[in-house]
Write a protein that holds these residues in place. Structure first.
Motif, PDB file in Angstrom:
ATOM      1  N   THR A 213      80.622  44.483  41.105  1.00 18.14           N
ATOM      2  CA  THR A 213      79.347  44.328  40.420  1.00 18.14           C
ATOM      3  C   THR A 213      78.691  43.011  40.816  1.00 18.14           C
ATOM      4  O   THR A 213      77.481  42.952  41.043  1.00 18.14           O
ATOM      5  N   ALA A 214      79.500  41.960  40.921  1.00 17.95           N
ATOM      6  CA  ALA A 214      78.950  40.661  41.302  1.00 17.95           C
ATOM      7  C   ALA A 214      78.309  40.753  42.682  1.00 17.95           C
ATOM      8  O   ALA A 214      77.157  40.344  42.884  1.00 17.95           O
ATOM      9  N   ILE A 215      79.038  41.313  43.629  1.00 21.57           N
ATOM     10  CA  ILE A 215      78.498  41.421  44.982  1.00 21.57           C
ATOM     11  C   ILE A 215      77.287  42.330  45.004  1.00 21.57           C
ATOM     12  O   ILE A 215      76.287  42.050  45.659  1.00 21.57           O
ATOM     13  N   PHE A 216      77.382  43.401  44.222  1.00 22.97           N
ATOM     14  CA  PHE A 216      76.224  44.297  44.194  1.00 22.97           C
ATOM     15  C   PHE A 216      74.997  43.565  43.676  1.00 22.97           C
ATOM     16  O   PHE A 216      73.912  43.684  44.233  1.00 22.97           O
ATOM     17  N   SER A 217      75.180  42.793  42.596  1.00 29.05           N
ATOM     18  CA  SER A 217      73.994  42.172  42.013  1.00 29.05           C
ATOM     19  C   SER A 217      73.403  41.165  42.989  1.00 29.05           C
ATOM     20  O   SER A 217      72.189  40.988  43.048  1.00 29.05           O
ATOM     21  N   VAL A 218      74.255  40.510  43.779  1.00 32.91           N
ATOM     22  CA  VAL A 218      73.739  39.600  44.807  1.00 32.91           C
ATOM     23  C   VAL A 218      73.018  40.393  45.895  1.00 32.91           C
ATOM     24  O   VAL A 218      71.866  40.108  46.247  1.00 32.91           O
TER      25      VAL A 218
END
Lengths: 852, 120
Positions: A98-103
């Motif tokens: 999720t973190a990478i996706f949001s970035v």
């Protein structure tokens, strides 16, 4: 209502039915007890009839769903350790993704935060020699006046500025702007107004600076300040939420957001001035058409014989979407990171599936009983999927919390590593993504165990009594899962390993370079007292003297550079008119020694040398003279100069191959002496000496503070911030993968040992030595590891090729990295199976045999 | 242990059970147990309903409006739920019966030669 009435009577109806049947049986002569049993047998499973009848009234499925959900939760609650392991594993996997996706979402997908973002374009004239997009300010004015394709066009450029007034003075990061900058950036003043295109001697303050320097006092608006010693009107203040988000090549050296906005000089005032240009296309105009128009303008200027502002150089005009310019470099990185995140999640799912499989062995009896009393097979599968879902929801929630923290940490850690990173956060899209990932994961790790349990053989499961057996099929499945997990980890580890090696290559430095004991800083001489050159020279002389006499300073110097472009008459050139861009440095005698350059040939420059004496760097010497000895040869840049020495190439930034060809002239040759980079090589602790040096310099003239003071090591590190970001993330992913793999291997081996306790007991009772038992268990672990590692290496060989653009001086299938990764994983697997193996060796045959 | 008996029993298709229930209720309203008994008796115990499976079927028919349920008193003054055919159910029964006879006739025609071969 019929439903209610029908179902309310159902239990009584069934009871009545069975009583009638029992009575009939008794009449036929059966004993009462037997009569009742026969009646029940004939009726079939009361539970199932009840359920199926309720199902007729359809919403039953909802009731069942709720009941199953409650059961699922209760099941997890009863086994908190097990549940915790799974939830944490999932949270890790979902959170990272999720973190990478949001970035990635913020950077690659979200529209730019400007009016009409899709029509914004970047206009540039690419210079292959310095590998940068530049446009001469004069060209910008020409384009803006004559090009028809654009609704608006703006130029901007980084400009360090000295802001001073009665009682204060500071160096601030400024941006010089021209044209329709405010329109394109969508800026509105919070106070006052924004200066008009063409207006000079005005300044607009960023909110932060307005608060910091003027304590938010509105009376400064309309008042005046000194900018680089020139009086300027404070036209207005930008709102707090205004963010400058156009491409900023300078962020790696100057990461603070712009504090002041000042007008670019008017046309022809500073012909050497360069700028970055953004524009909004008119509706219906494509970039191709817009580019053609720029070419036409360029050609017209050439035909008219106007001197080109930056000299004759190869023209490579470009018009590209602004978003593309902003994120093109970040894209491969983010895609690789997304893939890495996916791998971690897969590994997590495999691990959880393996855990659930292990538990499913223990639950076989429970399931068998449920099915025996008439729980339909589909119902059992649903119940198990529910348990997976409950786990996934818990993992998803924890994962989102984890991701929110991770994104904040990333932004804090290196806010400028990726453009637009600051826009990342847990918005609706990220939450939707997390939910989807959690559901997908639940299906992934829940389906296998559920189906395997569904196949549970009723009678054998019940017959086996208390001893729940996994069955060889299930343990085989788990071994396979762990091998897959190891293979996935290898891919991630290989990727991270290649990044580490790239990083190491970037940090490679010649002996004696020691950037940690070099302090670099900048000076800018501002104010009317430095309007004339003699004053500047006096200041610089004083500065060098004071630095040289400071205890702890080994050598100190200053330098500045400018680009020279033209035909410097390289004797090695086949065609003497060829245009070159070289970096013309002006340096004081000790500057090069201070930053760590080595003398390769000839001698250093001294103050006694004539104006035409120069040093070359190795790249320049090679390009200009080939293999010939350059000492004593002459060159035109464009004045004729004579080479007295050759110094080693210096890397200004750690990135990207070739150092530029450089010529060093005496600093007195600088056309402007008002700004310079200062380098001081020191013995001892930089943090102790830095304030001393700062003080000594400000003693010369307190109104001219030095700024940007940092060690050369720090400056170099800043220049590779984006790569550090990649390395950090990929490293985190790889570590997570390794950790999960350890847990996975340990779990499956420990489980298999527990399963085989009795067998091991028998072996030992029959005389097997403990060493053999250890070997037997270890062999099992190593076989799994070998299979996983082999498969993983094969996959990594293919996949690492996709990350070639992220590597520096390392090939995507670097054998050393692959070997190290394989060894690390093998050693990890070995260590993970060691514990269970030793436990197996400690099995007491007597206890193990009595166990049954 | 019960496998032998199960082989001789004919599993009821769902639709068939519905048809049998409708047919049983044509004569008079009845409660669940009586319906099961009637079906067993009239089919010489060849059609053995697992008695429980009657209830989902009854509820299904009520839901479709082909039969209706009402509380009543049985022989020995016990309360019981009586099912009776509705007019909609009567129509349904006629349609289903016709369909079933056609199907049975067709199957019988197909099977006749086979029985001839087996029993010369």
């Amino acid at each position: 209502m019929t439903r209610r009435r029908m179902l309310d009577g159902l239990d009584a109806e069934i009871r009545d039915h069975i009583r009638r049947e029992t009575e009939e049986n008794i009449e036929r002569g059966m004993a009462p007890e037997e009569a009742r049993r026969a009646a029940l047998r004939k009726f079939g499973s009361v539970t199932r009839v009840n359920e199926e009848t309720r199902e007729v009234w359809s919403w039953v499925w909802l009731e069942q769903l709720l009941r199953d959900a409650r059961d699922a939760l209760r099941m997890q609650w009863r086994n908190p350790g097990f549940t915790l392991v799974i939830v944490v594993t999932l949270a890790l996997g979902i959170g990272m993704n999720t973190a990478i996706f949001s970035v990635a979402h913020a950077v690659l997908l979200k529209p730019l935060d400007y009016p009409n973002p899709d029509r914004l374009v970047w206009l540039a004239d690419y210079d292959p020699n310095i590998k940068r997009d530049i446009v001469s300010l004069n060209d910008f004015y020409e384009w803006r006046d004559h090009a028809q394709s654009y609704a608006a066009m703006a130029a901007y450029g980084y400009q360090q500025a000295t802001l001073s007034g009665p009682g204060y003075g500071s160096q601030v990061t400024g941006v010089a702007v021209a044209g329709d900058f405010w329109t394109l950036a969508g800026a509105q003043p919070a106070m006052g107004r924004l200066f008009a295109p063409g207006e000079q001697d005005a300044v607009v303050l960023a909110w932060d600076l307005f608060q910091r320097e003027f304590s938010g006092d509105a009376r400064i608006v309309g008042g005046s300040v000194f900018l680089d010693g020139r009086q300027a009107t404070v036209a207005g203040v930008l709102p707090k939420n205004f963010r400058f988000q156009f491409p900023m090549w300078w962020v790696t050296i100057q990461p603070q957001p712009p504090a002041v906005y000042i007008p670019m000089p008017p046309r022809d005032a500073e012909r050497w001035r360069i700028a970055n240009v953004v524009a909004a296309l008119r509706p219906g105009i494509g970039p191709g058409h817009a580019l053609a128009e720029l070419h036409a303008l360029e050609e017209r200027a050439l035909r008219a014989g106007e001197p080109r502002p930056l000299g004759a150089r190869p023209v490579k005009l470009r018009v590209e979407p602004l978003r593309e310019k902003l994120v093109a470099e970040a894209r491969p990185t983010l895609l690789v990171l997304l893939a890495a995140g996916g791998f971690v999640l897969l590994i997590a799912c495999v691990n959880i599936a393996s855990l659930l499989l292990a538990r499913s062995a223990a639950r076989q009896r429970e399931i068998a009983i449920r099915m025996a009393v008439g729980g339909g097979g589909a119902r059992v599968v649903r119940q198990l999927l529910f348990e997976s879902l409950a786990l996934a929801v818990a993992g998803g929630v924890a994962g989102v919390a984890f991701a929110a923290g991770a994104v904040r940490a990333l932004i804090g850690l290196s806010p400028h590593a990726v453009p637009r990173l600051a826009e990342a956060g847990m918005d609706g899209d990220a939450l939707a993504f997390a939910a989807a990932v959690a559901m997908g994961a639940a299906m992934l790790f829940g389906a296998g165990p559920a189906l395997s349990l569904r196949r549970t053989h009723l009678q054998s499961a019940l017959k086996e009594g208390a001893r729940a057996s996994a069955g060889s099929q299930r343990i085989r499945m788990r071994r396979l899962l762990v091998a897959v997990e190891l293979a996935l980890s290898i891919v991630l580890l290989a990727a991270a390993g290649l990044m580490v090696k790239s990083f190491w290559r970037m940090n490679a430095r010649p002996p004696g370079f020691a950037p940690e004991s070099v302090l670099t800083m900048k000076i800018r001489l501002a104010g009317p007292q430095y309007a004339d050159r003699a004053a500047c020279e006096a200041y610089v002389r004083e500065l060098l003297l004071r630095l040289a006499s400071t205890p702890g300073v080994q050598s100190a110097g200053l330098s500045n550079w400018f680009l020279f472009s033209g035909a410097p008459a390289f004797p090695a050139d086949p065609s003497p008119d060829q245009t070159r861009v070289i970096r013309l440095n002006a340096a004081s005698p000790n500057y090069l020694q201070a930053v760590g350059a080595r003398l390769v040939k000839g001698r250093w420059l001294t103050d006694a040398d004539p104006a035409g004496a120069v040093l070359l760097n190795e790249s320049m010497a090679r390009q200009a003279f080939g293999d010939a000895d350059p000492i004593g040869r002459s060159l035109r840049v464009p004045q004729p100069v004579t080479v007295v020495g050759v110094v080693s190439d210096l890397k200004y930034a750690k990135l990207d191959a070739e150092p530029p060809p450089e010529v060093y002239v005496r600093y007195q040759q600088l056309p402007f002496l008002r700004g310079a980079d200062v380098a001081v090589r020191i013995a001892g602790d930089p943090s102790v000496l830095a304030p001393v040096i700062r003080k000594r310099i400000s003693d010369i003239d307190p109104s001219q503070p030095v700024y940007d003071m940092k060690t050369l090591e720090q400056a170099l590190a800043d220049s590779i911030a984006p790569r550090r970001f990649n390395l950090f993330l990929l490293g985190t992913f790889a570590s997570a993968a390794l950790l999960l793999a350890i847990v996975g291997v340990y779990g499956v081996i420990a489980y298999s040992v527990a399963e085989r306790t009795r067998e091991i007991g028998v072996r030992m009772a029959l005389g097997a030595r403990r060493g053999r038992v250890v070997g037997m268990v270890m062999r099992e672990g190593m076989l799994i590891a070998a299979a996983g590692i082999a498969a993983g290496l094969a996959a990594a060989l293919v996949l690492t090729r996709l990350m070639a653009s992220l590597l520096y001086d390392v090939r995507p299938h670097d054998p050393l990295t692959f070997a190290v990764v394989a060894i690390v994983l093998a050693a990890t697997a070995l260590a993970a199976s060691m514990g269970p193996a030793l436990k197996a060796a400690l099995v007491d045959p007597v206890v193990a045999l009595r166990h049954e | 242990m019960s496998t032998r008996r199960e082989e001789n029993r004919i599993d009821l298709l769902q639709g068939t059970l519905d048809l049998l229930i409708l047919r049983t209720l044509l004569a008079r309203p009845a409660h669940g147990h009586a319906i099961a008994k009637t079906i067993e008796r009239n089919s010489d115990d060849v059609l053995q309903v697992e008695q429980g499976s009657l209830y989902p079927a009854l509820h299904r028919l009520v839901r479709r409006g082909w039969i209706a349920a009402e509380d009543g008193l049985s022989e020995n003054n016990r309360r019981a739920k009586y099912y009776r055919l509705t007019s909609k159910g009567r129509k349904q029964l006629r349609a289903e019966t016709t369909k079933w006879e056609k199907l049975a006739g067709a199957i019988a025609r197909i099977l006749r030669p086979v029985s001839g071969e087996v029993k010369p």
